[in-house]
Design an enzyme around this catalytic site. Structure first.
Site, PDB file in Angstrom:
ATOM      1  N   ASN A  98       7.300 -20.393 -17.908  1.00  0.00           N
ATOM      2  CA  ASN A  98       7.695 -20.613 -19.302  1.00  0.00           C
ATOM      3  C   ASN A  98       8.679 -19.556 -19.812  1.00  0.00           C
ATOM      4  O   ASN A  98       8.440 -18.863 -20.792  1.00  0.00           O
ATOM      5  CB  ASN A  98       6.484 -20.729 -20.224  1.00  0.00           C
ATOM      6  CG  ASN A  98       5.488 -19.628 -20.022  1.00  0.00           C
ATOM      7  OD1 ASN A  98       4.952 -19.462 -18.930  1.00  0.00           O
ATOM      8  ND2 ASN A  98       5.238 -18.857 -21.069  1.00  0.00           N
ATOM      9  N   ASP A 307      -3.069 -12.955 -17.329  1.00  0.00           N
ATOM     10  CA  ASP A 307      -2.445 -13.861 -18.290  1.00  0.00           C
ATOM     11  C   ASP A 307      -1.711 -13.060 -19.370  1.00  0.00           C
ATOM     12  O   ASP A 307      -1.791 -13.351 -20.563  1.00  0.00           O
ATOM     13  CB  ASP A 307      -3.531 -14.749 -18.903  1.00  0.00           C
ATOM     14  CG  ASP A 307      -2.967 -16.021 -19.515  1.00  0.00           C
ATOM     15  OD1 ASP A 307      -1.763 -16.253 -19.364  1.00  0.00           O
ATOM     16  OD2 ASP A 307      -3.740 -16.761 -20.138  1.00  0.00           O
TER      17      ASP A 307
END
Lengths: 418, 329
Positions: A98, A307
């Site tokens: 992303n 993450d």
């Protein structure tokens, strides 16, 4: 710089050989050449390091984190991400697609590889599953596989189950991991905090548990049909752990991970409306948190993912419900998990290292890093006692969007020449 | 004005209000109500202090009420309107608050469409050791303390005009009817009415009244909170009925089939009031959807409706709150 290093009386952790003991260990030109109870330095050229109160263990591996570069360099660059990884004990980091532009084509994969080629951190690159992460058209997976991506993920949920089925069928020949985010968007609705008495009390839209569990159940049914190995990202519910346990018992090719925040915090902490506590999926109940820890212990949840999701101060200084989800973590994970899960006895040191090094590599279909004679010295040196304060200037990451900002932490990675 | 000990610096939520604090607000409000009924209508209680009305969410009624309250206390008022603000120019909400702080603001009255923003600003102001007080004028679905307190005052002063105390609620049956899930007013009212000892009955379709509401309250109140998915048991022998505004977009969120069916099942009408105590009173925080939550004729009937008293009392309650936090120790 001396190219031989002797660690004396250091605590060695190695999940592969199930070793947790104090030893001497000798490194020569990046290779482990000896491990014994006591090694006497035989010449002046050996750098001797007192290992008292230190831990030497395999380098940590992050299964997925976000890079700001390309596209969002104000949040993080590949260089700052590498520095943050090193400061947190991570020798390898897999970055998510992303970025802007999205990693959905080989030229960007090649560019990132070139840009990070000299970095001390090894970068793995996740390619997208669909073009521009739009969930409409399948990305050119064969080309991406050819260019050397570590696996495929869109890092976001898909509402179209037919798309998931076809992705899993199409991806099968490439024999690379496929990571999915199990969230049902219709059931999630506008939810921002786990649906519970807390969401009602705080006046925040509830995010129901079934938004995750129904998505997991759907994906598992598709996997039982296609037999494609799938990695389930960011599991947050006790019921989700149970579904994955059953699937593994039925020999479905499933692995799963949890965002480390979900092992430390539950939804009650959202009462401060701190935007850095907004996650997708949201922080869960205490029952879920304990089930996730147990899932790590029993190997139902394979890996703990950092993450790492950097956002600028401006992006995060908004109302809780408007805040983008995610927080930074590379430099915080090990100290916080060690202090709050290992010191308290909820996880053993080897269980923690397994889920932060061996298993992430297993999920990525890569060989484990191990502390054995003759193996490369890809190591992390950790001082569990050293304290430090989390401040923007202390952090190597360009962003400081974390709940632990300004707080004192116990446990720090010690840099040493490798 | 007699000095009432008051230490709370910010009013964000009624969840942790004490009985003494409720009574301090009620007593102070009574005094200010007398001021408002006197000839001069104004006191110099906050002279020289700056009150900033920071309404990030558009509001006319509450903003006007706060503005008038601050003026009656002789404070200087700054009004912030989001459309003309720098929020569209890349400033954060905290930057806006800091700007008002730099101008010497003493009290920030904050409304925001998202829950938690007044608390976010209060924590930032405390971190800066600014001494500024924050008064939550309604945040998202979270809390609307001044509305809860003006409802409380309206009920208590009806029960004893001279000496409105929260203990007057003991044993009273109060029904809250409507979109409780999406109501910050309901949350504040649940807190204060239960604290006062009322028997509280919530009524709405299950989609607007999740059972989780029974788990949000202090467990010592549990035997006095009742949830109903039908209206009649909530109204039976009720002393007060509070209705809530129903947002029209609830139909598209799969929460209700139509306003018509909602009114049939949960609208408050003369007929329905037959179930209540004969001298029952009806409240509504406004603005009212006439003919939806409450029938139009009933809303205008002073024998039953306390709606205009609520608006009148709103100014006195807000004067009391500004006064109390403006002089907190």
């Amino acid at each position: 710089m001396k190219n031989r290093q002797l660690f004396q009386q250091v605590r060695i952790l190695d999940p592969v050989s199930a070793i947790d003991q104090v030893s001497d260990i000798l490194l020569e030109q990046g290779v482990i050449t000896d491990i014994r109870d006591s090694i006497i330095p035989d010449d002046e050229q050996i750098e001797v390091i007192d290992g008292n109160n230190l831990i030497l263990a395999p380098g940590l591996v992050d299964l997925y984190s976000s890079s700001g570069q390309p596209g969002y360099e104000e949040r993080e660059t590949l260089k700052s991400l590498a520095e943050a990884s090193q400061a947190g004990g991570f020798t390898r980091v897999a970055i998510l697609p992303n970025t802007n532009p999205v990693i959905d084509n080989p030229s960007l994969v090649t560019w990132i590889k070139q840009t990070t080629a000299l970095s001390k951190t090894k970068f793995y690159i996740w390619g997208s599953l669909t073009q521009n992460l739009e969930g409409v058209t399948i990305a050119e997976l064969a080309n991406l596989a050819e260019s050397g991506v570590i696996g495929f993920t869109d890092n976001r949920p898909h509402s179209n189950l037919q798309l998931i089925r076809k992705l899993l069928e199409y991806a099968q020949p490439f024999n690379l991991p496929v990571a999915l985010v199990p969230i049902n968007l219709q059931l999630r609705g506008n939810g921002v905090v786990r649906e519970s008495n807390i969401s009602i009390r705080l006046g925040l839209m509830g995010y129901p548990e079934i938004a995750e569990t129904i998505a997991i159940a759907s994906i598992l049914e598709i996997v039982s049909l296609t037999k494609t190995p799938v990695h389930l990202m960011r599991i947050s519910t006790a019921r989700g752990v149970e579904l994955i346990k059953q699937a593994k018992e039925n020999h479905l090719p499933i692995t799963a991970s949890v965002n480390w925040h979900h092992l430390l915090l539950n939804t009650e902490i959202v009462a401060s409306y701190n935007p850095n506590l907004r996650f997708e999926p949201p922080l869960a109940t205490e029952i879920d948190r304990l089930a996730l820890i147990k899932g790590i212990k029993n190997n139902v949840i394979d890996a703990i993912a950092v993450d790492h999701t950097p956002y600028t101060y401006e992006e995060k200084t908004v109302a809780f419900a408007q805040a983008p989800t995610g927080a930074i973590g590379l430099e915080l994970v090990l100290p916080l998990l060690w202090e709050n899960l290992v010191v308290t006895g909820e996880l053993s040191p080897l269980e923690l290292w397994r889920s932060l090094s061996v298993n992430p590599l297993k999920c990525l279909k890569k060989e484990s890093i191990t502390l054995q004679k003759g193996k490369p010295a890809e190591l992390t040196l950790f001082s569990p006692q050293q304290t430090w304060q989390v401040t923007p200037s202390q952090l190597k990451s360009l962003s400081s969007n974390t709940y632990w900002l300004d707080k004192q932490l116990k446990g720090k990675i010690i840099a040493f020449p490798q | 004005m007699t000095a009432i000990p008051w230490t709370r610096k910010h009013i964000i939520s009624l969840e942790d209000f004490t009985i003494d604090e409720y009574n301090a607000v009620l007593t102070t409000t009574s005094s200010f109500k007398n001021v408002l009924q006197s000839r001069t209508k104004k006191v110099p209680a906050l002279q020289g202090q700056v009150v900033a009305n920071m309404f990030f969410e558009p509001s006319t009624r509450t903003r006007s009420s706060f503005e008038l309250a601050a003026k009656r206390l002789s404070a200087d008022i700054l009004n912030f309107a989001p459309s003309s603000s720098s929020l569209t120019k890349g400033e954060t909400i905290l930057d806006t608050a800091k700007t008002y702080l730099a101008m010497g603001t003493n009290i920030m009255v904050i409304r925001h469409s998202h829950s938690g923003v007044p608390l976010n600003i209060a924590l930032e102001m405390d971190k800066l050791k600014s001494g500024v007080s924050i008064l939550n004028a309604g945040d998202g679905l979270h809390q609307h303390p001044s509305q809860g307190l003006l409802d409380l005052f309206t009920i208590c002063s009806l029960l004893d005009e001279k000496n409105p105390q929260i203990s007057l609620l003991k044993g009273k049956k109060i029904a809250i009817v409507g979109d409780i899930l999406h109501s910050r007013v309901a949350r504040s009212n649940i807190n204060c009415l239960l604290a006062g000892g009322a028997q509280l009955h919530l009524a709405a379709p299950p989609t607007l009244l999740p059972y989780l509401f029974s788990e949000t309250i202090n467990h010592t109140y549990k035997d006095r909170l009742f949830l109903h998915w039908q209206l009649p048991p909530a109204l039976e022998n009720a002393d007060f009925v509070m209705t809530l505004r129903l947002q029209k977009e609830r139909m598209t969120d799969y929460l209700l089939p139509s306003l018509r069916e909602y009114h049939q099942l949960f609208g408050i009408t003369y007929d329905r009031l037959q179930l209540c105590q004969p001298n029952v009173k009806v409240l509504h925080p406004g603005p009212v959807n006439r003919g939806v939550e409450i029938s139009s004729d009933l809303m205008d009937d002073p024998r039953f409706s306390l709606i205009s008293d609520q608006v009148t009392n709103g100014v006195a309650v807000r004067m009391a709150l500004l006064y109390l936090i403006g002089n907190s120790k």
